[in-house]
Design a protein around this motif. Structure first.
Motif, PDB file in Angstrom:
ATOM      1  N   GLY A   1     -56.423  43.033  35.508  1.00  0.00           N
ATOM      2  CA  GLY A   1     -55.293  43.187  36.546  1.00  0.00           C
ATOM      3  C   GLY A   1     -55.985  43.567  37.986  1.00  0.00           C
ATOM      4  N   VAL A   2     -54.854  43.242  38.799  1.00  0.00           N
ATOM      5  CA  VAL A   2     -55.322  43.703  40.312  1.00  0.00           C
ATOM      6  C   VAL A   2     -54.007  44.362  40.932  1.00  0.00           C
ATOM      7  CG1 VAL A   2     -55.594  42.745  42.636  1.00  0.00           C
ATOM      8  CG2 VAL A   2     -56.523  41.445  40.424  1.00  0.00           C
TER       9      VAL A   2
ATOM     10  N   GLU B   1     -47.779  44.095  47.409  1.00  0.00           N
ATOM     11  CA  GLU B   1     -47.284  45.311  46.461  1.00  0.00           C
ATOM     12  C   GLU B   1     -46.486  44.826  45.202  1.00  0.00           C
ATOM     13  OE1 GLU B   1     -45.747  48.718  48.583  1.00  0.00           O
ATOM     14  OE2 GLU B   1     -46.474  48.011  50.237  1.00  0.00           O
ATOM     15  N   THR B   2     -46.531  45.544  44.391  1.00  0.00           N
ATOM     16  CA  THR B   2     -45.844  45.267  43.062  1.00  0.00           C
ATOM     17  C   THR B   2     -44.455  45.848  43.283  1.00  0.00           C
ATOM     18  OG1 THR B   2     -46.628  47.275  41.934  1.00  0.00           O
ATOM     19  CG2 THR B   2     -47.734  45.435  41.121  1.00  0.00           C
TER      20      THR B   2
ATOM     21  N   TRP C   1     -45.991  38.896  42.704  1.00  0.00           N
ATOM     22  CA  TRP C   1     -47.262  37.914  43.169  1.00  0.00           C
ATOM     23  C   TRP C   1     -48.767  38.535  42.674  1.00  0.00           C
ATOM     24  CZ3 TRP C   1     -51.524  38.655  46.480  1.00  0.00           C
ATOM     25  CH2 TRP C   1     -52.183  37.689  46.689  1.00  0.00           C
ATOM     26  N   ILE C   2     -48.954  39.871  42.609  1.00  0.00           N
ATOM     27  CA  ILE C   2     -50.168  40.340  42.282  1.00  0.00           C
ATOM     28  C   ILE C   2     -50.526  39.951  40.948  1.00  0.00           C
ATOM     29  CG2 ILE C   2     -49.656  42.598  41.451  1.00  0.00           C
ATOM     30  CD1 ILE C   2     -52.468  41.747  44.040  1.00  0.00           C
ATOM     31  N   HIS C   3     -49.558  40.006  39.931  1.00  0.00           N
ATOM     32  CA  HIS C   3     -49.854  39.638  38.637  1.00  0.00           C
ATOM     33  C   HIS C   3     -50.473  38.238  38.225  1.00  0.00           C
ATOM     34  CE1 HIS C   3     -47.890  43.286  37.444  1.00  0.00           C
ATOM     35  NE2 HIS C   3     -46.554  42.952  38.139  1.00  0.00           N
ATOM     36  N   SER C   4     -50.443  37.480  39.258  1.00  0.00           N
ATOM     37  CA  SER C   4     -50.789  35.832  39.138  1.00  0.00           C
ATOM     38  C   SER C   4     -52.281  36.032  38.911  1.00  0.00           C
ATOM     39  CB  SER C   4     -50.329  35.080  40.215  1.00  0.00           C
ATOM     40  OG  SER C   4     -50.778  35.693  41.391  1.00  0.00           O
ATOM     41  N   PHE C   5     -53.033  37.250  39.272  1.00  0.00           N
ATOM     42  CA  PHE C   5     -54.494  37.222  39.195  1.00  0.00           C
ATOM     43  C   PHE C   5     -54.855  37.394  37.490  1.00  0.00           C
ATOM     44  CE2 PHE C   5     -53.946  38.250  43.432  1.00  0.00           C
ATOM     45  CZ  PHE C   5     -54.927  37.275  43.939  1.00  0.00           C
TER      46      PHE C   5
END
Length: 233
Positions: free
Chosen positions: A123-124, A140-141, A146-150
């Motif tokens: 996770g990021v 930001e979540t 978007w950040i979950h795509s990592f």
């Protein structure tokens, strides 16, 4: 004249007292505000740690189980880096590293990147930034997913040249009207994975975990880190 001089002295004394009181009030406010900001930052960091590696995925105290990692320019730090360790039954299962993306649109973007011992992203999360509200702040979540795509990505997934936003031939989405912020995060996350692979043996020693054979050697593209060009969107 005497009355005038006396009036001037009274005004001077009054102004002096006002300046002292005002200065003291500002100083006290700054101290109290700094303490609140530090406390809020610590809470945000703790929250992010448990979002990256939930309590159900480890049985140690993630907040206090930390290690010092070697300094490396890929993490944009000239000093050893403090990282958090997740363990289950005493065995390390993941590591959360603080990472800085120095080329955000409005300055540094501070991240936490969690990886398992095979170099796969758990996770990021973004912990602080100054990106433009309504545009770059979608990293930001609370503003987007978007950040979950990592999650689940690694150095080989996608291939090195695809670690970029789609506008630049990569696989990660950019934001409408904002390319710099997501691109900066993508490159910083990639660099953190390169750092982990370069120091995998050292990290396993630090974690007291037996080393395992490296599956894939670093490619020239990974070693270079694919430093992105600056581009305003």
């Amino acid at each position: 004249m005497a009355a005038l001089a006396q009036s001037i002295r009274r005004n001077a004394i009054g102004l002096g007292l006002f300046a002292i009181i005002t200065g003291g009030t500002i100083a006290v406010t700054q101290v109290m505000t700094a303490e609140r900001i530090e406390e809020q930052a610590a809470r945000a960091e703790a929250k992010a740690l448990f979002e990256i590696i939930p309590e159900s995925e480890h049985d140690n105290n993630l907040l206090t189980d930390t290690v010092e990692l070697p300094a490396n320019k890929r993490l944009d730090s000239g000093e050893p880096v403090t990282a958090w360790v997740a363990r289950r039954n005493g065995r390390p299962t993941g590591l959360i590293m603080p990472v800085v993306a120095p080329d955000g649109y409005s300055g540094d973007i501070h991240l936490l990147v969690g990886v398992n011992l095979e170099g796969e992203i758990l996770g990021v999360r973004v912990t602080s930034h100054r990106e433009t509200p309504g545009l770059g702040d979608r990293i930001e979540t609370k503003k987007s997913d978007w950040i979950h795509s990592f999650t689940g990505r690694s150095l080989g997934n996608p291939e090195p040249k695809r670690w970029n936003v789609k506008k630049n031939g990569g696989v990660f989405d950019q934001f409408t009207g904002a390319t710099i912020s997501p691109r900066a995060v993508v490159k910083a996350v990639q660099k953190s994975l390169i750092y982990f692979r370069e120091h995998r043996s050292d990290i396993r020693d630090i974690l007291n975990e037996p080393a395992s054979p490296r599956k894939n050697p670093l490619t020239p593209e990974e070693i270079a880190g694919q430093t992105p060009e600056r581009e305003h969107s």
